[in-house]
Design an enzyme around this catalytic site. Structure first.
Site, PDB file in Angstrom:
ATOM      1  N   LYS A 191     -16.142   4.249  -0.133  1.00  0.00           N
ATOM      2  CA  LYS A 191     -15.780   4.432   1.281  1.00  0.00           C
ATOM      3  C   LYS A 191     -14.758   5.554   1.430  1.00  0.00           C
ATOM      4  CE  LYS A 191     -11.699   1.735   2.331  1.00  0.00           C
ATOM      5  NZ  LYS A 191     -11.053   0.471   2.515  1.00  0.00           N
ATOM      6  N   ASP A 224     -15.289  -1.022  -1.527  1.00  0.00           N
ATOM      7  CA  ASP A 224     -14.800   0.286  -1.985  1.00  0.00           C
ATOM      8  C   ASP A 224     -14.477   0.209  -3.472  1.00  0.00           C
ATOM      9  OD1 ASP A 224     -12.225  -0.850  -2.211  1.00  0.00           O
ATOM     10  OD2 ASP A 224     -11.691  -0.251  -0.176  1.00  0.00           O
ATOM     11  N   SER A 271      -7.699  -6.120   7.145  1.00  0.00           N
ATOM     12  CA  SER A 271      -6.723  -5.817   8.192  1.00  0.00           C
ATOM     13  C   SER A 271      -7.476  -5.733   9.520  1.00  0.00           C
ATOM     14  CB  SER A 271      -6.006  -4.524   7.825  1.00  0.00           C
ATOM     15  OG  SER A 271      -5.049  -4.212   8.782  1.00  0.00           O
ATOM     16  N   ARG A 289       0.820  -1.215   0.000  1.00  0.00           N
ATOM     17  CA  ARG A 289       0.000   0.000   0.000  1.00  0.00           C
ATOM     18  C   ARG A 289       0.856   1.269   0.000  1.00  0.00           C
ATOM     19  NH1 ARG A 289      -4.081  -2.415   4.525  1.00  0.00           N
ATOM     20  NH2 ARG A 289      -2.176  -3.546   4.995  1.00  0.00           N
ATOM     21  N   GLN A 290       2.159   1.126   0.307  1.00  0.00           N
ATOM     22  CA  GLN A 290       3.068   2.285   0.248  1.00  0.00           C
ATOM     23  C   GLN A 290       3.878   2.159  -1.041  1.00  0.00           C
ATOM     24  OE1 GLN A 290       3.204   4.788   2.743  1.00  0.00           O
ATOM     25  NE2 GLN A 290       4.658   5.950   1.522  1.00  0.00           N
TER      26      GLN A 290
HETATM   27  C1  R5P Z   1      -7.578  -0.878   1.048  1.00  0.00           C
HETATM   28  O1  R5P Z   1      -7.831  -0.239   0.031  1.00  0.00           O
HETATM   29  C2  R5P Z   1      -7.704  -2.368   1.081  1.00  0.00           C
HETATM   30  O2  R5P Z   1      -8.189  -2.890  -0.123  1.00  0.00           O
HETATM   31  C3  R5P Z   1      -8.608  -2.830   2.206  1.00  0.00           C
HETATM   32  O3  R5P Z   1      -9.902  -2.316   1.976  1.00  0.00           O
HETATM   33  C4  R5P Z   1      -8.110  -2.361   3.545  1.00  0.00           C
HETATM   34  O4  R5P Z   1      -6.746  -2.632   3.685  1.00  0.00           O
HETATM   35  C5  R5P Z   1      -8.882  -3.053   4.638  1.00  0.00           C
HETATM   36  O5  R5P Z   1      -8.468  -2.542   5.853  1.00  0.00           O
HETATM   37  P1  R5P Z   1      -9.351  -2.706   7.143  1.00  0.00           P
HETATM   38  O6  R5P Z   1      -9.719  -4.153   7.276  1.00  0.00           O
HETATM   39  O7  R5P Z   1      -8.461  -2.232   8.260  1.00  0.00           O
HETATM   40  O8  R5P Z   1     -10.545  -1.812   6.986  1.00  0.00           O
END
Ligand code: R5P
Length: 284
Positions: free
Chosen positions: A184, A161, A214, A91-92
Site C-alpha cells: 500500500k 501492507d 485508525s 508511529r513517531q
Molecule cells: C500503519 O502502518 C499501521 O499498521 C496501520 O496500517 C494504519 O495505522 C492504519 O491506519 P488507517 O486505519 O487510518 O488506514
C-alpha cells in the site's frame, strides 16, 4: 500481585486480575471543571507487586497514566510494572523531518519514572523498546485474534501492507492457514492506495490483519481487492482499534470486525489478558 487500573483499561485489567489471579483496584479518576484530572488509588499497595494497567489513547489517558504513576510512587509498592496495552505515538519513533520531536522516545523516558518494568502490546515499531533503560517487553496480541478467527472458520490471512506481513504470518501459523500480504501507499491520513494482486481467495473466508485500525482506510482498501476476486467472506482483525472519523461506517464492508481490549470499543470481542499475564511472568 495487585492490578491497578486506570479509567481506559478497566475491561482488560479485570480480565487480567481474574486470570492471574490478583486483586483489582480501579483508580478513582475525575475531571475538574477546567478539565484537569484528579486521580487517586485509595486501596493500600504498600509492599505489593503492582501491575498498573492504562492504555494511552486518547491523549488524556496518557496524562492520566503519568498521574497514576505519581500516585503509586508515594504508596510504597515493592515493584511497579507499567502495562501499556496500546503505546500511542509509536508511529513517531524517529525524526522524519528536521525539527520534529521523537515522540515515542519522549514518552518512554517519562514512563520510566517510577516504573521498575514496562510491558506493551504490539508496539508499532519494535525499535521503540530500545528507548527504555528499564526491562521492557513488547508482546503480541495476534494469538487473541487467531482464537476468534478459528471460531469464524477463516481460511486465509492477509496483511494490508508490508509492515503487517509478520502479523499475517503469525496468525496464519496459529490457525494453520495460508497467508499473504499486499502493498500500500499512504497518500494522506485518510487515503491509501493498495496495489492489486491476484490472490487465491475465491470462495474463501479471508481475514485481513493489522496492528492498528485508525480511520479504517487501509482495511477497506484491502477488502475491496479481496471481495472483487470472489471471497466468500471478509473479516477485519486488529489488535488496537482506534476507529476514528467515520471508521465504523467504512468497516461495514466487513462481515465481522475483531479487535482486542488494548483499546476498549464495541469491537473488543477478544482479550489479550492471557498474553499479558504470561508477559508479566516473563518480566518476573
Ligand atoms: C500503519 O502502518 C499501521 O499498521 C496501520 O496500517 C494504519 O495505522 C492504519 O491506519 P488507517 O486505519 O487510518 O488506514
Amino acid at each position: 500481585m495487585k492490578v491497578v487500573s486506570g479509567s481506559a483499561s478497566v475491561r482488560l485489567a479485570k480480565e487480567l486480575a481474574r486470570i492471574l489471579p490478583a486483586d483489582l483496584i480501579v483508580a478513582e479518576v475525575r475531571a475538574f471543571a477546567d478539565g484537569e484530572l484528579h486521580v487517586r488509588v485509595s486501596d493500600g499497595v504498600a509492599g505489593e507487586d503492582v501491575a498498573l494497567v492504562q492504555t494511552t489513547y486518547p491523549n488524556d489517558k496518557l496524562l492520566e497514566l503519568f498521574l497514576l504513576q505519581d500516585a503509586l510512587a508515594d504508596a510504597a509498592p515493592s515493584r511497579v510494572t507499567v502495562v501499556v496495552p496500546y503505546f500511542g505515538y509509536g508511529r513517531q519513533d524517529k525524526r522524519f523531518q528536521p525539527g520534529e520531536a521523537i515522540s515515542s522516545r519522549a514518552i518512554a523516558k517519562r514512563l520510566e519514572i517510577g516504573a521498575d518494568a514496562l510491558l506493551t502490546v504490539d508496539v508499532h515499531n519494535g525499535g521503540v523498546m530500545d528507548y527504555f533503560d528499564i526491562p521492557a517487553l513488547d508482546i503480541t496480541g495476534m494469538p487473541a485474534l487467531a482464537r476468534r478467527f478459528g471460531e469464524l472458520g477463516v481460511e486465509m490471512v492477509l496483511a494490508p501492507d508490508e509492515n503487517a506481513a509478520r502479523h499475517a504470518e503469525t496468525v496464519g501459523g496459529l490457525i494453520k492457514m495460508p497467508w499473504d500480504y499486499l502493498k500500500k501507499e499512504r497518500l494522506d491520513s485518510w487515503t491509501v492506495e493498495t496495489e492489486v494482486k491476484a490472490l487465491p481467495v475465491k470462495g474463501r473466508c479471508v481475514a485481513i490483519v493489522d496492528d492498528v485500525v485508525s480511520t479504517g482506510g487501509t482495511m477497506v482498501s484491502a477488502a475491496r481487492i479481496v471481495q472483487e476476486q470472489g471471497s466468500r467472506g471478509v473479516v477485519a482483525g486488529c489488535v488496537h482499534g482506534l476507529f476514528v472519523g467515520g471508521a465504523k461506517e467504512r468497516l461495514q464492508a466487513f462481515d465481522e470486525v475483531v479487535a482486542t481490549d488494548t483499546v476498549s470499543s464495541d469491537y473488543s470481542v477478544v482479550s489479550v489478558a492471557p498474553e499479558v499475564a504470561q508477559g508479566l511472568q516473563k518480566l518476573g
